[in-house]
Design a protein around this motif. Structure first.
Motif, PDB file in Angstrom:
ATOM      1  N   CYS A  52       0.816  -1.225   0.000  1.00 49.41           N
ATOM      2  CA  CYS A  52       0.000   0.000   0.000  1.00 49.41           C
ATOM      3  C   CYS A  52       0.843   1.266   0.000  1.00 49.41           C
ATOM      4  O   CYS A  52       0.311   2.359   0.010  1.00 49.41           O
ATOM      5  N   GLY A  53       2.167   1.142   0.036  1.00 51.89           N
ATOM      6  CA  GLY A  53       3.054   2.298   0.083  1.00 51.89           C
ATOM      7  C   GLY A  53       3.671   2.458   1.460  1.00 51.89           C
ATOM      8  O   GLY A  53       3.718   1.524   2.244  1.00 51.89           O
ATOM      9  N   THR A  54       4.131   3.672   1.758  1.00 47.03           N
ATOM     10  CA  THR A  54       4.740   3.978   3.051  1.00 47.03           C
ATOM     11  C   THR A  54       3.827   4.908   3.820  1.00 47.03           C
ATOM     12  O   THR A  54       3.310   5.876   3.269  1.00 47.03           O
ATOM     13  N   ARG A  55       3.632   4.586   5.102  1.00 51.18           N
ATOM     14  CA  ARG A  55       2.785   5.440   5.940  1.00 51.18           C
ATOM     15  C   ARG A  55       3.256   5.369   7.385  1.00 51.18           C
ATOM     16  O   ARG A  55       3.827   4.372   7.803  1.00 51.18           O
ATOM     17  N   VAL A  56       3.002   6.444   8.126  1.00 50.35           N
ATOM     18  CA  VAL A  56       3.281   6.472   9.556  1.00 50.35           C
ATOM     19  C   VAL A  56       2.086   5.821  10.244  1.00 50.35           C
ATOM     20  O   VAL A  56       0.953   6.250  10.069  1.00 50.35           O
ATOM     21  N   VAL A  57       2.335   4.763  11.012  1.00 46.86           N
ATOM     22  CA  VAL A  57       1.243   4.047  11.665  1.00 46.86           C
ATOM     23  C   VAL A  57       1.166   4.346  13.161  1.00 46.86           C
ATOM     24  O   VAL A  57       0.167   4.047  13.799  1.00 46.86           O
ATOM     25  N   SER A  58       2.222   4.931  13.730  1.00 47.97           N
ATOM     26  CA  SER A  58       2.222   5.268  15.145  1.00 47.97           C
ATOM     27  C   SER A  58       3.264   6.346  15.384  1.00 47.97           C
ATOM     28  O   SER A  58       4.275   6.407  14.682  1.00 47.97           O
ATOM     29  N   ARG A  59       2.998   7.221  16.354  1.00 44.07           N
ATOM     30  CA  ARG A  59       3.976   8.263  16.682  1.00 44.07           C
ATOM     31  C   ARG A  59       3.801   8.725  18.115  1.00 44.07           C
ATOM     32  O   ARG A  59       2.729   8.602  18.694  1.00 44.07           O
ATOM     33  N   SER A  60       4.883   9.259  18.674  1.00 47.12           N
ATOM     34  CA  SER A  60       4.861   9.821  20.017  1.00 47.12           C
ATOM     35  C   SER A  60       4.899  11.340  19.902  1.00 47.12           C
ATOM     36  O   SER A  60       5.014  11.883  18.808  1.00 47.12           O
ATOM     37  N   GLY A  61       4.862  11.983  21.037  1.00 50.17           N
ATOM     38  CA  GLY A  61       5.075  13.426  21.058  1.00 50.17           C
ATOM     39  C   GLY A  61       6.553  13.724  20.932  1.00 50.17           C
ATOM     40  O   GLY A  61       7.390  12.826  21.028  1.00 50.17           O
ATOM     41  N   PRO A  62       6.918  14.973  20.693  1.00 46.12           N
ATOM     42  CA  PRO A  62       8.334  15.342  20.625  1.00 46.12           C
ATOM     43  C   PRO A  62       9.032  15.025  21.948  1.00 46.12           C
ATOM     44  O   PRO A  62       8.418  15.031  23.008  1.00 46.12           O
ATOM     45  N   ALA A  63      10.318  14.766  21.849  1.00 43.72           N
ATOM     46  CA  ALA A  63      11.106  14.500  23.047  1.00 43.72           C
ATOM     47  C   ALA A  63      11.136  15.742  23.929  1.00 43.72           C
ATOM     48  O   ALA A  63      11.284  16.865  23.433  1.00 43.72           O
ATOM     49  N   ALA A  64      10.953  15.546  25.225  1.00 42.70           N
ATOM     50  CA  ALA A  64      11.009  16.665  26.165  1.00 42.70           C
ATOM     51  C   ALA A  64      12.453  17.111  26.311  1.00 42.70           C
ATOM     52  O   ALA A  64      13.373  16.301  26.316  1.00 42.70           O
ATOM     53  N   THR A  65      12.647  18.399  26.413  1.00 46.94           N
ATOM     54  CA  THR A  65      13.980  18.929  26.642  1.00 46.94           C
ATOM     55  C   THR A  65      14.074  19.424  28.067  1.00 46.94           C
ATOM     56  O   THR A  65      13.105  19.946  28.615  1.00 46.94           O
ATOM     57  N   SER A  66      15.204  19.236  28.667  1.00 48.74           N
ATOM     58  CA  SER A  66      15.385  19.719  30.032  1.00 48.74           C
ATOM     59  C   SER A  66      16.346  20.900  30.023  1.00 48.74           C
ATOM     60  O   SER A  66      17.231  20.997  29.181  1.00 48.74           O
ATOM     61  N   ALA A  67      16.188  21.789  30.969  1.00 49.44           N
ATOM     62  CA  ALA A  67      17.029  22.985  31.056  1.00 49.44           C
ATOM     63  C   ALA A  67      18.478  22.605  31.293  1.00 49.44           C
ATOM     64  O   ALA A  67      19.381  23.314  30.868  1.00 49.44           O
ATOM     65  N   GLY A  68      18.738  21.484  31.941  1.00 41.29           N
ATOM     66  CA  GLY A  68      20.099  21.077  32.238  1.00 41.29           C
ATOM     67  C   GLY A  68      20.857  20.512  31.052  1.00 41.29           C
ATOM     68  O   GLY A  68      22.060  20.374  31.087  1.00 41.29           O
ATOM     69  N   SER A  69      20.170  20.186  29.954  1.00 42.04           N
ATOM     70  CA  SER A  69      20.843  19.569  28.807  1.00 42.04           C
ATOM     71  C   SER A  69      21.205  20.571  27.725  1.00 42.04           C
ATOM     72  O   SER A  69      21.624  20.193  26.659  1.00 42.04           O
TER      73      SER A  69
END
Length: 70
Positions: A52-69
């Motif tokens: 059927c082609g290529t498709r995104v079937v699942s995703r998370s939210g963006p990675a959280a960033t911390s002030a210390g990194s």
């Protein structure tokens, strides 16, 4: 992670078929390939390529960033 019917990342708006995304791993399956990718915004995605082609079937939210990194 959640299932998706969208054609673009809901977090940054980049089209699923567009760049940039980084391939983290690629695995052969009985019907094609599965790729774990990371969108330019940091969202983890599972992409399936089959007859059927290529498709995104699942995703998370963006990675959280911390002030210390910074």
């Amino acid at each position: 992670m959640t299932s998706t019917q969208a054609a673009a990342c809901p977090h940054c708006g980049r089209p699923d078929r567009g760049e940039p995304f980084h391939v983290l791993s690629r695995h052969s399956t009985a019907t094609g390939h599965t790729q774990w990718t990371r969108c330019g915004c940091g969202s983890l995605q599972v992409r399936v390529t089959d007859g059927c082609g290529t498709r995104v079937v699942s995703r998370s939210g963006p990675a959280a960033t911390s002030a210390g990194s910074r």
